[in-house]
Design an enzyme around this catalytic site. Structure first.
Site, PDB file in Angstrom:
ATOM      1  N   HIS A  35       5.946  -1.785  -3.676  1.00  0.00           N
ATOM      2  CA  HIS A  35       7.110  -2.678  -3.521  1.00  0.00           C
ATOM      3  C   HIS A  35       7.450  -3.337  -4.856  1.00  0.00           C
ATOM      4  O   HIS A  35       6.614  -4.026  -5.440  1.00  0.00           O
ATOM      5  CB  HIS A  35       6.796  -3.749  -2.474  1.00  0.00           C
ATOM      6  CG  HIS A  35       7.968  -4.598  -2.072  1.00  0.00           C
ATOM      7  ND1 HIS A  35       8.900  -4.179  -1.152  1.00  0.00           N
ATOM      8  CD2 HIS A  35       8.352  -5.829  -2.474  1.00  0.00           C
ATOM      9  CE1 HIS A  35       9.804  -5.136  -0.996  1.00  0.00           C
ATOM     10  NE2 HIS A  35       9.497  -6.151  -1.785  1.00  0.00           N
ATOM     11  N   ASP A  37      10.083  -5.910  -6.607  1.00  0.00           N
ATOM     12  CA  ASP A  37      11.161  -6.890  -6.408  1.00  0.00           C
ATOM     13  C   ASP A  37      11.986  -7.020  -7.676  1.00  0.00           C
ATOM     14  O   ASP A  37      11.465  -7.431  -8.708  1.00  0.00           O
ATOM     15  CB  ASP A  37      10.552  -8.253  -6.058  1.00  0.00           C
ATOM     16  CG  ASP A  37       9.924  -8.238  -4.681  1.00  0.00           C
ATOM     17  OD1 ASP A  37       8.718  -8.524  -4.583  1.00  0.00           O
ATOM     18  OD2 ASP A  37      10.629  -7.893  -3.729  1.00  0.00           O
ATOM     19  N   GLY A 144      13.197 -14.543  -3.295  1.00  0.00           N
ATOM     20  CA  GLY A 144      13.217 -15.067  -4.663  1.00  0.00           C
ATOM     21  C   GLY A 144      11.865 -15.466  -5.181  1.00  0.00           C
ATOM     22  O   GLY A 144      11.629 -15.404  -6.395  1.00  0.00           O
ATOM     23  N   ASP A 178       8.902  -8.838   4.770  1.00  0.00           N
ATOM     24  CA  ASP A 178       8.653  -9.168   3.378  1.00  0.00           C
ATOM     25  C   ASP A 178       8.670 -10.681   3.196  1.00  0.00           C
ATOM     26  O   ASP A 178       9.701 -11.321   3.363  1.00  0.00           O
ATOM     27  CB  ASP A 178       9.753  -8.520   2.508  1.00  0.00           C
ATOM     28  CG  ASP A 178       9.531  -8.758   1.036  1.00  0.00           C
ATOM     29  OD1 ASP A 178      10.416  -8.361   0.241  1.00  0.00           O
ATOM     30  OD2 ASP A 178       8.500  -9.343   0.666  1.00  0.00           O
ATOM     31  N   GLY A 200       1.858  -9.341  -0.564  1.00  0.00           N
ATOM     32  CA  GLY A 200       1.926 -10.096  -1.822  1.00  0.00           C
ATOM     33  C   GLY A 200       0.768 -11.051  -1.943  1.00  0.00           C
ATOM     34  O   GLY A 200      -0.375 -10.705  -1.630  1.00  0.00           O
TER      35      GLY A 200
HETATM   36  C1  DX5 Z   1       9.986 -12.538  -2.132  1.00  0.00           C
HETATM   37  C2  DX5 Z   1       9.518 -11.140  -2.426  1.00  0.00           C
HETATM   38  C3  DX5 Z   1       8.209 -10.772  -1.773  1.00  0.00           C
HETATM   39  C4  DX5 Z   1       7.080 -11.662  -2.167  1.00  0.00           C
HETATM   40  C5  DX5 Z   1       5.947 -11.558  -1.175  1.00  0.00           C
HETATM   41  O1  DX5 Z   1      11.343 -12.641  -2.466  1.00  0.00           O
HETATM   42  O2  DX5 Z   1      10.469 -10.232  -1.915  1.00  0.00           O
HETATM   43  O3  DX5 Z   1       7.859  -9.442  -2.093  1.00  0.00           O
HETATM   44  O4  DX5 Z   1       6.630 -11.334  -3.433  1.00  0.00           O
HETATM   45  O5  DX5 Z   1       4.908 -12.343  -1.606  1.00  0.00           O
HETATM   46  P1  DX5 Z   1       4.178 -13.411  -0.651  1.00  0.00           P
HETATM   47  O6  DX5 Z   1       3.121 -12.643   0.093  1.00  0.00           O
HETATM   48  O7  DX5 Z   1       3.604 -14.412  -1.609  1.00  0.00           O
HETATM   49  O8  DX5 Z   1       5.217 -14.010   0.254  1.00  0.00           O
HETATM   50 ZN    ZN Z   2      10.407  -8.020  -1.766  1.00  0.00          ZN
END
Ligand code: DX5
Ligand code: ZN
Length: 229
Positions: A35, A37, A144, A178, A200
């Site tokens: 993944h 971002d 974000g 997510d 994450g």
């Molecule tokens: C947030 C991102 C996610 C985030 C997830 O906008 O899209 O991918 O990094 O991380 P955690 O697990 O910390 O919510």
């Molecule tokens: Zn994401």
């Protein structure tokens, strides 16, 4: 239900100098996707993972990329990322006037189109493109930033979406969650019909455990919940 896929959120890798190692650990732990971002500072109040980062990530990833485009007018920028057949590319319904066109462009690149919606965006915003996508990304936090808390209503939203997809004969269309996919939340997300889990800081890269330990803990939590029904 579709098989469980884990998609490690590389923005959450704690130390860039170990990024390649962390990606490798995540793949050894069973990641189905990687993944990434992408944030432009306009669609979301943060900037993350530019085009070179994505190209470098592809050099160390043996699994398809799972691009999460948190950028304005994605249809104008799809050519910037070296998208390959087999990748998943999530386009936010809120980020473009031309969602159908953007998803069709992803399909033309041989990748899997995915429509993404924020916690405050109703399923109705993507209902008319469900036949164009292989996945729907239901944001479970406002996009974000890592480290945020689950927006509880998104669980019911995922369940409504699963029901809608199944009623339309689209059982193979995946639902990705997510944001705060934690050891506690992941079973609830699975029960709601999610089958792609973005891992994450709440999961695979959670401090206090190795990637492998965290992954095993996450999968055990999900399957325990499934056994309890
Ligand atoms: C947030 C991102 C996610 C985030 C997830 O906008 O899209 O991918 O990094 O991380 P955690 O697990 O910390 O919510
Ligand atoms: Zn994401």
């Amino acid at each position: 239900m579709n098989s469980i896929w884990l998609s490690p959120s590389v923005m959450c890798i704690p130390a860039w100098q170990g990024a390649g190692q962390a990606v490798e650990e995540a793949q050894q732990a069973g990641a189905a996707l990687m993944h990434a971002d992408v944030m432009d500072g306009e669609f979301v109040p943060n900037i993350m993972l530019g085009t070179e980062n994505i190209k470098n990530l592809r050099l160390v990833s043996r699994v398809p990329l799972d691009l999460h485009l948190m950028i304005q007018r994605p249809e104008d920028k799809l050519g910037w990322f070296g998208i390959q057949p087999g990748d998943y590319v999530s386009v936010h319904a809120e980020s473009t006037r031309h969602l159908h066109r953007a998803l069709a462009m992803v399909r033309d690149l041989g990748a899997h189109p995915s429509a993404a919606i924020n916690p405050g965006t109703p399923i109705g915003a993507i209902e008319d493109v469900l036949e164009e996508v292989d996945m729907v990304l239901v944001m479970t936090v406002d996009p974000g930033f890592a480290g945020q808390r689950l927006v509880p209503g998104t669980l019911k939203k995922a369940a409504r979406l699963r029901e809608l997809l199944d009623r339309a004969g689209r059982q193979s269309t995946r639902i990705q969650v997510d944001g705060n996919v934690s050891f506690e939340n992941a079973p609830k997300m699975r029960a709601a019909g999610a089958d792609v889990f973005v891992c994450g800081t709440s999961g695979m890269f959670c401090p206090g455990g190795t990637v492998r330990e965290n992954t095993e803990k996450m999968l055990a939590a999900i399957s325990a919940a499934e056994r309890e029904g």
